[in-house]
Motif scaffolding. Structure first.
Motif, PDB file in Angstrom:
ATOM      1  N   THR A   1       6.588   3.937  -0.478  1.00 49.51           N
ATOM      2  CA  THR A   1       6.347   5.083  -1.341  1.00 49.51           C
ATOM      3  C   THR A   1       5.899   4.561  -2.700  1.00 49.51           C
ATOM      4  O   THR A   1       6.120   3.391  -3.050  1.00 49.51           O
ATOM      5  CB  THR A   1       7.612   5.928  -1.524  1.00 49.51           C
ATOM      6  OG1 THR A   1       8.599   5.148  -2.223  1.00 49.51           O
ATOM      7  CG2 THR A   1       8.163   6.395  -0.181  1.00 49.51           C
ATOM      8  N   VAL A   2       5.278   5.419  -3.487  1.00 52.70           N
ATOM      9  CA  VAL A   2       4.825   4.974  -4.805  1.00 52.70           C
ATOM     10  C   VAL A   2       6.018   4.554  -5.660  1.00 52.70           C
ATOM     11  O   VAL A   2       5.969   3.538  -6.362  1.00 52.70           O
ATOM     12  CB  VAL A   2       4.005   6.078  -5.503  1.00 52.70           C
ATOM     13  CG1 VAL A   2       3.557   5.606  -6.891  1.00 52.70           C
ATOM     14  CG2 VAL A   2       2.789   6.454  -4.658  1.00 52.70           C
ATOM     15  N   HIS A   3       7.097   5.317  -5.604  1.00 50.91           N
ATOM     16  CA  HIS A   3       8.286   4.975  -6.386  1.00 50.91           C
ATOM     17  C   HIS A   3       8.811   3.596  -6.006  1.00 50.91           C
ATOM     18  O   HIS A   3       9.112   2.769  -6.882  1.00 50.91           O
ATOM     19  CB  HIS A   3       9.374   6.018  -6.168  1.00 50.91           C
ATOM     20  CG  HIS A   3      10.707   5.640  -6.746  1.00 50.91           C
ATOM     21  ND1 HIS A   3      10.888   5.371  -8.080  1.00 50.91           N
ATOM     22  CD2 HIS A   3      11.923   5.476  -6.153  1.00 50.91           C
ATOM     23  CE1 HIS A   3      12.155   5.065  -8.299  1.00 50.91           C
ATOM     24  NE2 HIS A   3      12.800   5.103  -7.152  1.00 50.91           N
ATOM     25  N   ALA A   4       8.921   3.301  -4.717  1.00 53.90           N
ATOM     26  CA  ALA A   4       9.422   1.998  -4.275  1.00 53.90           C
ATOM     27  C   ALA A   4       8.471   0.879  -4.680  1.00 53.90           C
ATOM     28  O   ALA A   4       8.902  -0.211  -5.079  1.00 53.90           O
ATOM     29  CB  ALA A   4       9.637   2.005  -2.768  1.00 53.90           C
TER      30      ALA A   4
ATOM     31  N   LEU B   1       0.852  -1.178   0.000  1.00 49.14           N
ATOM     32  CA  LEU B   1       0.000   0.000   0.000  1.00 49.14           C
ATOM     33  C   LEU B   1       0.889   1.230   0.000  1.00 49.14           C
ATOM     34  O   LEU B   1       2.040   1.181   0.426  1.00 49.14           O
ATOM     35  CB  LEU B   1      -0.956   0.010   1.193  1.00 49.14           C
ATOM     36  CG  LEU B   1      -0.404   0.136   2.607  1.00 49.14           C
ATOM     37  CD1 LEU B   1      -0.160   1.599   3.012  1.00 49.14           C
ATOM     38  CD2 LEU B   1      -1.365  -0.489   3.606  1.00 49.14           C
ATOM     39  N   SER B   2       0.348   2.321  -0.500  1.00 50.71           N
ATOM     40  CA  SER B   2       1.071   3.594  -0.468  1.00 50.71           C
ATOM     41  C   SER B   2       0.159   4.663   0.100  1.00 50.71           C
ATOM     42  O   SER B   2      -1.059   4.631  -0.091  1.00 50.71           O
ATOM     43  CB  SER B   2       1.553   3.994  -1.869  1.00 50.71           C
ATOM     44  OG  SER B   2       0.446   4.221  -2.729  1.00 50.71           O
ATOM     45  N   VAL B   3       0.763   5.599   0.825  1.00 49.51           N
ATOM     46  CA  VAL B   3       0.045   6.759   1.351  1.00 49.51           C
ATOM     47  C   VAL B   3       0.608   7.988   0.650  1.00 49.51           C
ATOM     48  O   VAL B   3       1.807   8.270   0.732  1.00 49.51           O
ATOM     49  CB  VAL B   3       0.221   6.887   2.873  1.00 49.51           C
ATOM     50  CG1 VAL B   3      -0.457   8.159   3.374  1.00 49.51           C
ATOM     51  CG2 VAL B   3      -0.345   5.663   3.583  1.00 49.51           C
ATOM     52  N   THR B   4      -0.268   8.708  -0.036  1.00 46.25           N
ATOM     53  CA  THR B   4       0.141   9.875  -0.813  1.00 46.25           C
ATOM     54  C   THR B   4      -0.575  11.109  -0.289  1.00 46.25           C
ATOM     55  O   THR B   4      -1.789  11.092  -0.081  1.00 46.25           O
ATOM     56  CB  THR B   4      -0.192   9.665  -2.308  1.00 46.25           C
ATOM     57  OG1 THR B   4       0.510   8.533  -2.792  1.00 46.25           O
ATOM     58  CG2 THR B   4       0.180  10.884  -3.129  1.00 46.25           C
ATOM     59  N   ILE B   5       0.187  12.177  -0.076  1.00 45.29           N
ATOM     60  CA  ILE B   5      -0.368  13.450   0.384  1.00 45.29           C
ATOM     61  C   ILE B   5      -0.386  14.425  -0.785  1.00 45.29           C
ATOM     62  O   ILE B   5       0.667  14.758  -1.341  1.00 45.29           O
ATOM     63  CB  ILE B   5       0.457  14.049   1.544  1.00 45.29           C
ATOM     64  CG1 ILE B   5       0.722  12.997   2.623  1.00 45.29           C
ATOM     65  CG2 ILE B   5      -0.254  15.276   2.116  1.00 45.29           C
ATOM     66  CD1 ILE B   5      -0.499  12.442   3.298  1.00 45.29           C
ATOM     67  N   HIS B   6      -1.562  14.871  -1.173  1.00 40.87           N
ATOM     68  CA  HIS B   6      -1.722  15.764  -2.328  1.00 40.87           C
ATOM     69  C   HIS B   6      -1.554  17.230  -1.942  1.00 40.87           C
ATOM     70  O   HIS B   6      -1.646  17.599  -0.778  1.00 40.87           O
ATOM     71  CB  HIS B   6      -3.122  15.584  -2.925  1.00 40.87           C
ATOM     72  CG  HIS B   6      -3.283  14.343  -3.721  1.00 40.87           C
ATOM     73  ND1 HIS B   6      -3.596  14.349  -5.070  1.00 40.87           N
ATOM     74  CD2 HIS B   6      -3.171  13.037  -3.377  1.00 40.87           C
ATOM     75  CE1 HIS B   6      -3.683  13.102  -5.504  1.00 40.87           C
ATOM     76  NE2 HIS B   6      -3.431  12.292  -4.489  1.00 40.87           N
ATOM     77  N   ASP B   7      -1.303  18.051  -2.984  1.00 47.83           N
ATOM     78  CA  ASP B   7      -1.379  19.518  -2.895  1.00 47.83           C
ATOM     79  C   ASP B   7      -0.437  20.093  -1.840  1.00 47.83           C
ATOM     80  O   ASP B   7      -0.792  21.004  -1.083  1.00 47.83           O
ATOM     81  CB  ASP B   7      -2.812  19.969  -2.582  1.00 47.83           C
ATOM     82  CG  ASP B   7      -3.840  19.415  -3.552  1.00 47.83           C
ATOM     83  OD1 ASP B   7      -3.440  18.840  -4.581  1.00 47.83           O
ATOM     84  OD2 ASP B   7      -5.045  19.546  -3.271  1.00 47.83           O
ATOM     85  N   VAL B   8       0.780  19.579  -1.789  1.00 43.55           N
ATOM     86  CA  VAL B   8       1.739  20.020  -0.782  1.00 43.55           C
ATOM     87  C   VAL B   8       2.369  21.336  -1.231  1.00 43.55           C
ATOM     88  O   VAL B   8       3.036  21.401  -2.272  1.00 43.55           O
ATOM     89  CB  VAL B   8       2.816  18.940  -0.553  1.00 43.55           C
ATOM     90  CG1 VAL B   8       3.876  19.428   0.431  1.00 43.55           C
ATOM     91  CG2 VAL B   8       2.165  17.651  -0.044  1.00 43.55           C
ATOM     92  N   ALA B   9       2.145  22.379  -0.456  1.00 49.92           N
ATOM     93  CA  ALA B   9       2.620  23.734  -0.781  1.00 49.92           C
ATOM     94  C   ALA B   9       2.625  24.543   0.514  1.00 49.92           C
ATOM     95  O   ALA B   9       2.010  24.137   1.511  1.00 49.92           O
ATOM     96  CB  ALA B   9       1.701  24.384  -1.821  1.00 49.92           C
ATOM     97  N   PRO B  10       3.309  25.692   0.532  1.00 51.70           N
ATOM     98  CA  PRO B  10       3.342  26.481   1.770  1.00 51.70           C
ATOM     99  C   PRO B  10       1.961  26.815   2.329  1.00 51.70           C
ATOM    100  O   PRO B  10       1.724  26.711   3.539  1.00 51.70           O
ATOM    101  CB  PRO B  10       4.108  27.741   1.354  1.00 51.70           C
ATOM    102  CG  PRO B  10       5.015  27.272   0.263  1.00 51.70           C
ATOM    103  CD  PRO B  10       4.221  26.255  -0.500  1.00 51.70           C
ATOM    104  N   SER B  11       1.018  27.213   1.464  1.00 52.05           N
ATOM    105  CA  SER B  11      -0.294  27.640   1.961  1.00 52.05           C
ATOM    106  C   SER B  11      -1.134  26.471   2.471  1.00 52.05           C
ATOM    107  O   SER B  11      -2.041  26.667   3.287  1.00 52.05           O
ATOM    108  CB  SER B  11      -1.059  28.392   0.869  1.00 52.05           C
ATOM    109  OG  SER B  11      -1.288  27.556  -0.244  1.00 52.05           O
TER     110      SER B  11
END
Length: 264
Positions: free
Chosen positions: A242-245, A14-24
């Motif tokens: 991770t998705v890459h792994a 399984l992979s856990v992905t966090i979207h929309d990572v940005a300062p705000s």
């Protein structure tokens, strides 16, 4: 927990992905990551937007990302501005690009040249910071034919849509169930729960299950309980990567299929 140990061959993942990572969005992203850690300290893939809604990055934010990358988390490219600045072609296109995505499907209708320009800009942004870049995920998972063509010209190892991950450059399709929620309104949150129950009922045979989490997925009790409970249960039988792994492992063991119709 050491996040850098190698994956066990043959075990479902399984992979856990966090979207929309940005300062705000970072405070909300951190709440999601803290909620994941409350279940287990697993490696995560962070989808980073270099100029989210055309706002610049900052040093403190980038230092935090660099520290996470050093701990074994993955940083991947998630568009360049996360804004769809084109005009819809018809009412169906308008619904898809203005209602479904709230005008954020940046790569949904780009030409090959424009997609390549933005991909190169994002890749240069990563390179200037010395961060390895293996994957690209388009905002809202929407990619035009031109975007697929542009991906042939970058040294990336994967991309993803809502229903699959694609090993690049051959675009080999890895069927991959995806838990994803929409939290913008109460009715979207209500619809997300049965939709994800339907997904969960069909993922047992798939080699990779994805938890695709967005910045406010820890802010609504029922949504958080849904994904955190399923994550806890799946960790008893799957390895978190991770998705890459995960893609590298599946490619090594031949767990993919021809991507018929992958490029619209």
């Amino acid at each position: 927990m050491n996040l850098l140990h190698p994956p066990a061959p043959g075990r479902p993942m399984l992979s856990v992905t966090i979207h929309d990572v940005a300062p705000s969005t970072w405070p909300a992203c951190e709440r999601v990551m803290d909620a994941v850690r409350a279940v287990a300290d697993v490696p995560m893939t962070l989808l980073v937007v270099p100029r989210y809604h055309l706002r610049p990055s900052n040093h403190a934010f980038e230092q935090r990302l660099e520290a996470l990358q050093a701990q074994g988390h993955e940083l991947a490219l998630h568009g360049y501005s996360h804004l769809d600045d084109g005009e819809p072609a018809n009412w169906v296109d308008h619904v898809r690009r203005r209602w479904y995505t709230a005008g954020e499907g940046e790569f949904s209708a780009l030409s090959q040249d424009e997609a390549l320009r933005r991909l190169h800009a994002g890749a240069r942004w990563f390179a200037r910071r010395g961060w390895p870049l293996h994957g690209f995920v388009a905002p809202a998972w929407l990619m035009s034919r031109g975007t697929w063509q542009a991906l042939d010209q970058l040294p990336l190892s994967y991309t993803a849509t809502l229903r699959a991950v694609y090993s690049l450059p051959q675009a080999q399709r890895i069927t991959s169930a995806c838990l994803a929620f929409s939290t913008r309104t109460a009715w979207r949150r209500a619809v997300s729960l049965p939709r994800n129950a339907w997904v969960a009922a069909r993922w047992h045979a798939q080699p990779l299950v994805r938890f695709e989490l967005h910045p406010h997925d820890a802010d609504h009790r029922l949504i958080r309980q849904c994904w955190s409970g399923r994550l806890r249960a799946l960790l008893a039988e799957r390895e978190a990567r991770t998705v890459h792994a995960a893609v590298a492992t599946l490619r090594q063991h031949g767990r993919n299929e021809p991507a018929w119709g992958a490029r619209p």
